[in-house]
Scaffold this motif. Structure first.
Motif, PDB file in Angstrom:
ATOM      1  N   ALA A 115     111.518 -44.955 132.763  1.00 12.31           N
ATOM      2  CA  ALA A 115     110.454 -45.319 133.141  1.00 12.31           C
ATOM      3  C   ALA A 115     110.033 -46.803 132.176  1.00 12.31           C
ATOM      4  O   ALA A 115     109.751 -47.583 133.013  1.00 12.31           O
ATOM      5  CB  ALA A 115     108.952 -44.529 132.794  1.00 12.31           C
ATOM      6  N   THR A 116     110.434 -47.756 131.342  1.00 14.02           N
ATOM      7  CA  THR A 116     109.435 -47.673 130.935  1.00 14.02           C
ATOM      8  C   THR A 116     110.559 -49.992 131.305  1.00 14.02           C
ATOM      9  O   THR A 116     109.322 -50.392 131.451  1.00 14.02           O
ATOM     10  CB  THR A 116     110.509 -48.867 128.926  1.00 14.02           C
ATOM     11  N   LEU A 117     111.197 -49.929 131.858  1.00 12.63           N
ATOM     12  CA  LEU A 117     111.778 -51.267 132.102  1.00 12.63           C
ATOM     13  C   LEU A 117     110.851 -50.907 133.444  1.00 12.63           C
ATOM     14  O   LEU A 117     110.873 -52.437 133.857  1.00 12.63           O
ATOM     15  CB  LEU A 117     113.259 -50.897 132.678  1.00 12.63           C
ATOM     16  N   ARG A 118     110.581 -50.076 134.488  1.00 11.01           N
ATOM     17  CA  ARG A 118     110.928 -50.514 135.271  1.00 11.01           C
ATOM     18  C   ARG A 118     109.024 -51.000 135.059  1.00 11.01           C
ATOM     19  O   ARG A 118     108.413 -51.322 136.522  1.00 11.01           O
ATOM     20  CB  ARG A 118     110.081 -48.744 136.179  1.00 11.01           C
ATOM     21  N   LEU A 119     108.335 -50.324 134.157  1.00 11.31           N
ATOM     22  CA  LEU A 119     106.824 -50.705 133.700  1.00 11.31           C
ATOM     23  C   LEU A 119     107.140 -52.095 133.728  1.00 11.31           C
ATOM     24  O   LEU A 119     105.607 -52.853 133.645  1.00 11.31           O
ATOM     25  CB  LEU A 119     105.976 -49.485 133.150  1.00 11.31           C
ATOM     26  N   VAL A 120     107.596 -52.232 133.073  1.00 10.14           N
ATOM     27  CA  VAL A 120     107.698 -53.929 131.877  1.00 10.14           C
ATOM     28  C   VAL A 120     108.468 -54.636 133.305  1.00 10.14           C
ATOM     29  O   VAL A 120     106.729 -55.878 133.624  1.00 10.14           O
ATOM     30  CB  VAL A 120     108.205 -53.692 130.617  1.00 10.14           C
ATOM     31  N   TYR A 121     108.737 -54.716 134.219  1.00  4.71           N
ATOM     32  CA  TYR A 121     109.366 -55.628 135.147  1.00  4.71           C
ATOM     33  C   TYR A 121     108.209 -55.396 136.007  1.00  4.71           C
ATOM     34  O   TYR A 121     108.024 -56.300 137.515  1.00  4.71           O
ATOM     35  CB  TYR A 121     111.035 -55.746 135.767  1.00  4.71           C
ATOM     36  N   GLY A 122     107.519 -54.319 136.521  1.00  5.92           N
ATOM     37  CA  GLY A 122     106.347 -53.939 137.430  1.00  5.92           C
ATOM     38  C   GLY A 122     105.124 -54.985 137.037  1.00  5.92           C
ATOM     39  O   GLY A 122     104.030 -54.855 137.389  1.00  5.92           O
ATOM     40  N   GLY A 123     104.907 -55.336 135.624  1.00 12.28           N
ATOM     41  CA  GLY A 123     103.701 -56.019 135.453  1.00 12.28           C
ATOM     42  C   GLY A 123     102.537 -54.767 135.204  1.00 12.28           C
ATOM     43  O   GLY A 123     101.547 -55.599 135.414  1.00 12.28           O
ATOM     44  N   ASP A 124     103.102 -53.500 134.859  1.00  8.30           N
ATOM     45  CA  ASP A 124     102.277 -52.570 134.898  1.00  8.30           C
ATOM     46  C   ASP A 124     101.828 -52.477 133.434  1.00  8.30           C
ATOM     47  O   ASP A 124     100.477 -51.376 132.789  1.00  8.30           O
ATOM     48  CB  ASP A 124     102.597 -51.499 135.677  1.00  8.30           C
ATOM     49  N   VAL A 125     102.494 -53.034 132.610  1.00  4.18           N
ATOM     50  CA  VAL A 125     102.550 -51.993 131.040  1.00  4.18           C
ATOM     51  C   VAL A 125     102.273 -54.013 130.131  1.00  4.18           C
ATOM     52  O   VAL A 125     102.892 -54.885 130.995  1.00  4.18           O
ATOM     53  CB  VAL A 125     103.550 -51.703 130.572  1.00  4.18           C
ATOM     54  N   ALA A 126     101.757 -53.880 129.117  1.00  6.83           N
ATOM     55  CA  ALA A 126     101.142 -55.086 128.544  1.00  6.83           C
ATOM     56  C   ALA A 126     102.421 -55.908 126.991  1.00  6.83           C
ATOM     57  O   ALA A 126     102.697 -53.625 126.616  1.00  6.83           O
ATOM     58  CB  ALA A 126     100.186 -55.080 127.933  1.00  6.83           C
ATOM     59  N   PRO A 127     102.124 -56.374 126.660  1.00  7.34           N
ATOM     60  CA  PRO A 127     103.236 -55.897 125.147  1.00  7.34           C
ATOM     61  C   PRO A 127     102.367 -55.634 123.805  1.00  7.34           C
ATOM     62  O   PRO A 127     101.070 -56.080 124.449  1.00  7.34           O
ATOM     63  CB  PRO A 127     103.456 -58.499 125.076  1.00  7.34           C
ATOM     64  N   VAL A 128     103.610 -55.295 123.023  1.00 11.57           N
ATOM     65  CA  VAL A 128     102.776 -55.001 122.195  1.00 11.57           C
ATOM     66  C   VAL A 128     102.365 -55.067 121.116  1.00 11.57           C
ATOM     67  O   VAL A 128     103.274 -55.881 120.487  1.00 11.57           O
ATOM     68  CB  VAL A 128     102.904 -53.220 122.149  1.00 11.57           C
ATOM     69  N   ASN A 129     101.462 -55.886 119.965  1.00 11.60           N
ATOM     70  CA  ASN A 129     100.859 -56.309 119.175  1.00 11.60           C
ATOM     71  C   ASN A 129     101.446 -55.846 118.374  1.00 11.60           C
ATOM     72  O   ASN A 129     100.089 -54.917 117.706  1.00 11.60           O
ATOM     73  CB  ASN A 129      99.372 -56.773 119.242  1.00 11.60           C
ATOM     74  N   THR A 130     102.403 -55.517 117.479  1.00  9.86           N
ATOM     75  CA  THR A 130     102.446 -54.348 116.354  1.00  9.86           C
ATOM     76  C   THR A 130     102.350 -54.786 115.303  1.00  9.86           C
ATOM     77  O   THR A 130     101.956 -53.722 114.216  1.00  9.86           O
ATOM     78  CB  THR A 130     103.891 -54.064 116.508  1.00  9.86           C
ATOM     79  N   SER A 131     101.032 -55.384 114.950  1.00  6.77           N
ATOM     80  CA  SER A 131     100.769 -56.331 113.304  1.00  6.77           C
ATOM     81  C   SER A 131      99.631 -55.349 113.746  1.00  6.77           C
ATOM     82  O   SER A 131      99.038 -54.799 112.888  1.00  6.77           O
ATOM     83  CB  SER A 131     100.893 -57.356 113.349  1.00  6.77           C
ATOM     84  N   LEU A 132      98.918 -54.634 114.880  1.00  8.21           N
ATOM     85  CA  LEU A 132      97.197 -53.942 115.161  1.00  8.21           C
ATOM     86  C   LEU A 132      98.042 -52.232 115.380  1.00  8.21           C
ATOM     87  O   LEU A 132      96.853 -51.864 115.125  1.00  8.21           O
ATOM     88  CB  LEU A 132      97.316 -54.411 115.868  1.00  8.21           C
ATOM     89  N   VAL A 133      99.004 -52.234 114.308  1.00 14.08           N
ATOM     90  CA  VAL A 133      99.642 -50.888 114.600  1.00 14.08           C
ATOM     91  C   VAL A 133     100.431 -50.439 113.669  1.00 14.08           C
ATOM     92  O   VAL A 133     101.921 -50.959 113.090  1.00 14.08           O
ATOM     93  CB  VAL A 133     100.216 -50.600 115.761  1.00 14.08           C
ATOM     94  N   PRO A 134      99.875 -50.369 112.400  1.00 17.73           N
ATOM     95  CA  PRO A 134     100.144 -51.013 111.315  1.00 17.73           C
ATOM     96  C   PRO A 134     100.710 -49.232 110.821  1.00 17.73           C
ATOM     97  O   PRO A 134     102.632 -50.077 110.021  1.00 17.73           O
ATOM     98  CB  PRO A 134      99.352 -50.189 110.023  1.00 17.73           C
ATOM     99  N   ASN A 135     101.438 -48.332 111.268  1.00 17.76           N
ATOM    100  CA  ASN A 135     102.468 -47.435 111.249  1.00 17.76           C
ATOM    101  C   ASN A 135     103.445 -48.216 111.707  1.00 17.76           C
ATOM    102  O   ASN A 135     104.384 -47.121 111.374  1.00 17.76           O
ATOM    103  CB  ASN A 135     101.496 -45.693 111.333  1.00 17.76           C
ATOM    104  N   TYR A 136     103.774 -48.946 112.711  1.00 10.43           N
ATOM    105  CA  TYR A 136     104.911 -49.593 113.467  1.00 10.43           C
ATOM    106  C   TYR A 136     105.468 -49.583 111.932  1.00 10.43           C
ATOM    107  O   TYR A 136     107.110 -49.939 111.974  1.00 10.43           O
ATOM    108  CB  TYR A 136     104.615 -50.582 113.868  1.00 10.43           C
TER     109      TYR A 136
END
Lengths: 400, 275
Positions: A115-136
């Motif tokens: 599902a992920t790539l379909r969502l990315v290429y469909g413009g349905d999801v935003a890039p994630v700023n991993t620096s805002l997610v300390p547990n990453y």
């Protein structure tokens, strides 16, 4: 009679008029063309205060609030800590999740690789700023910047967990214990009418994986990169299987019920379904990872491009990948946690060993759900592969 | 005169708005999108005119098979419901005492209070291979499949048939029964030559419900239908699974055409004029 005719005529005229009108509008807004550029969606720069609400789409078992099992609850503690009220919608299939996300009413989704790539290429999801997610920072390295969760080195989500699709069977009926997927394909005859399979086009990959191991002459290298000929072979195998299938399942409660009532005795499953059947204790079931290997999932929490509560969503992504919670989810769902530190928090100390959570080479052997595309996803650079749309049509043909 | 017009406009504007804009408008959107196509990768609709989807309906034998199966199920459900509803409605209207009649009307409509899913899952339990039906019939449960789907849908839509037929019987004056008996006709002859022609429009009205509701159903068949798929499942599959709205819209034209043909056929019998 006369009046009725006039009325029908008017209605028809109205429909035609509206059609013409809409067709007129549509030509003006035609975009046309098929580009595979990623739509530009802004990324969150700074974490703000929570918005008080959070609308999630999740796989069953990913956002437990104690309704299934009183002791299994990581939603309420999150709500208390962040003030974000969680509303979860269960997605039964990846396709359903994509469809729900397109409605724009949700903040985030636990998306599998198909599902992920379909969502990315469909413009349905935003890039994630991993620096805002300390547990990453402490998430397994072999899950970062992968083809199914990033584009051009930019993460589009936070890895959550991964696992394999297993073969579940009722040992009082199915004996000896199966060790190969052949038990649901060529050798499913003894259980005719009591075999089940996952009701989604992505299940074609299970057949392709089996053919990859049993019929090398077909030349299948990756179960998600199939040429028309290879797809046809998988369809033939699945049509033959269909004769012995009693029911397909897409709704996990249906598989639970089917095994408990005895209408199904063998078929593909997720560990969480086996756990639910076991905890109901109506019938005994066993699961096995067959010798051919398995298809599997690697799930990623993604943020909607239209999220109304992005801060709560970032809070959630950090919460669900925190060592303790990630361990809880992983143990409940029956998958390997993405968070390396989760392995110290599991109630079963051998959990991470059992699920090979930290074993990069084992993880590499699972064929993770991926969206089939014309440009083959096996990395060969060829572009003679069948698309997901073709898989959907093939799947409808198989069901007949 | 003007004030009257104003009142009439005020009264009708909202229903008309609903009918024209929302209802006919959505059908129009459906018709238009059937001529669009899909970007295979992103799943976005490409708004360029094409006949490909409609062509596909005729080229692919799957859709014809499923369409025929669906119409067959809809007709079977309609016939079963009519056969069950006519005697029940006749009894309710002409035989039962007022108290019993009220009780029966309540009993017939009560299932409508229960959730659709609960009723469908109840049939799943009833029809299970080791379930109550199998137990009562000595193992002759139809199991999950087409037969189970027809049984479940017949149950689900039965009230929609009984109520119009009951109202239809109610409108037949008792004196017609007496006149028929006085002229020497037996019960069977009275029923056949006097009552049935008079209630036929009511049966036709009920059949429109049972027929069209069955054509659109995809949930019951998912629960009790085993691996059977009906038209609505295929449409759902294209819309939700494939996210191919244009193909789904093209496929929706099949039940739409079936319903229009059914209504036209019903109109030819004159059934719609007295509803």
């Amino acid at each position: 009679m006369r009046k009725i005719t006039t009325r029908w005529g008017l209605a028809a005229a109205a429909v035609v008029a509206a059609t013409v009108l809409l067709a007129g509008c549509s030509t003006a807004t035609t975009t046309g063309g098929t580009t595979q550029a990623v739509p530009k969606v802004p990324m969150l720069k700074k974490l703000g205060a929570g918005e008080g609400q959070l609308n999630l789409i999740a796989w069953a078992g990913y956002a437990e609030d104690g309704t299934n099992d009183k002791t299994v609850d990581w939603v309420h503690p999150f709500e208390q800590q962040t003030g974000c009220q969680v509303h979860t919608t269960i997605g039964n299939t990846s396709d359903e999740m994509v469809q729900l996300m397109r409605s724009g009413q949700y903040d985030g989704v636990s998306a599998s690789g198909d599902a992920t790539l379909r969502l990315v290429y469909g413009g349905d999801v935003a890039p994630v700023n991993t620096s805002l997610v300390p547990n990453y920072a402490t998430i397994s390295d072999f899950l970062k910047k992968k083809s199914w969760n990033s584009v051009g080195g930019q993460m589009y989500g936070i890895p959550h967990g991964w696992g394999a699709n297993l073969l579940m069977y009722n040992p009082s009926v199915v004996s000896p214990a199966p060790t190969s997927w052949s038990a649901v394909f060529d050798k499913s005859g003894p259980y005719a009418g009591k075999v089940t399979a996952y009701d989604s086009p992505i299940y074609i990959a299970d057949a392709a994986l089996y053919l990859m191991k049993t019929q090398p002459s077909l030349g299948i290298k990756d179960p998600y990169a199939l040429t028309s000929k290879q797809l046809a072979a998988a369809v033939t195998l699945l049509k033959a299987q269909s004769k012995n299938v009693g029911e397909y399942w897409s709704d996990y409660t249906k598989e639970v019920q089917a095994f408990e009532s005895g209408t199904t005795v063998i078929g593909t499953t997720w560990q969480v379904i086996a756990n639910l059947v076991q905890s109901d204790a109506k019938v005994k079931v066993d699961t096995v990872l067959p010798s051919e290997g398995a298809t599997g999932w690697s799930d990623t929490w993604m943020v909607s491009a239209k999220a109304k509560h992005p801060n709560c969503m970032y809070e959630w992504m950090n919460w669900i990948t925190s060592p303790k919670v990630n361990a809880q989810v992983a143990e409940w769902f029956g998958e390997a946690p993405a968070q390396t530190l989760a392995c110290d928090q599991t109630s079963d100390k051998n959990f991470c060993t059992t699920y090979h959570a930290l074993d990069a080479s084992y993880a590499a052997q699972i064929h993770y759900w991926t969206t089939p595309q014309k440009d083959c996803v096996d990395g060969s650079g060829k572009s003679d592969c069948t698309t997901y749309t073709q898989w959907v049509n093939a799947w409808q043909q198989i069901k007949g | 005169m003007n004030a009257r017009w104003l009142r009439l406009t005020a009264l009708l504007s909202i229903p008309m708005l609903w009918l024209v804009v929302l209802y006919l408008g959505s059908i129009a959107v459906l018709l238009v999108s059937a001529f669009w196509s899909l970007d295979g990768f992103t799943g976005r609709v490409v708004q360029v005119y094409t006949l490909g989807n409609l062509q596909q309906l005729f080229v692919d034998p799957l859709y014809g098979t499923v369409a025929l199966r669906t119409i067959g199920v809809a007709l079977a459900v309609t016939v079963i419901d009519a056969v069950i509803a006519i005697p029940i409605a006749l009894f309710m209207s002409k035989v039962a005492q007022p108290v019993a009649r009220t009780a029966l009307v309540v009993a017939v409509t009560t299932p409508l209070w229960a959730s659709y899913l609960v009723k469908a899952y109840a049939w799943r339990v009833l029809l299970a291979p080791n379930g109550p039906v199998a137990w009562m019939t000595g193992g002759h449960s139809p199991g999950y499949g087409l037969a189970a789907t027809i049984i479940t849908l017949s149950f689900l839509w039965l009230p929609y048939m009984i109520i119009p037929v009951f109202a239809g019987f109610d409108r037949v004056p008792d004196s017609l029964f007496e006149a028929s008996f006085d002229l020497g006709a037996g019960a069977w002859r009275t029923l056949r030559s006097v009552v049935l022609p008079l209630v036929f429009p009511a049966v036709a009205a009920g059949s429109i419900f049972t027929f069209s509701l069955t054509l659109g159903d995809y949930i019951a068949v998912g629960i009790v239908g085993g691996k059977t798929q009906l038209m609505a499942n295929v449409i759902y599959g294209q819309l939700v699974t494939a996210n191919d709205q244009p193909m789904a819209a093209a496929l929706s034209l099949i039940p739409l055409a079936a319903i229009i043909l059914y209504l036209l056929a019903m109109r030819r019998t004159g059934a719609l004029e007295n509803v």
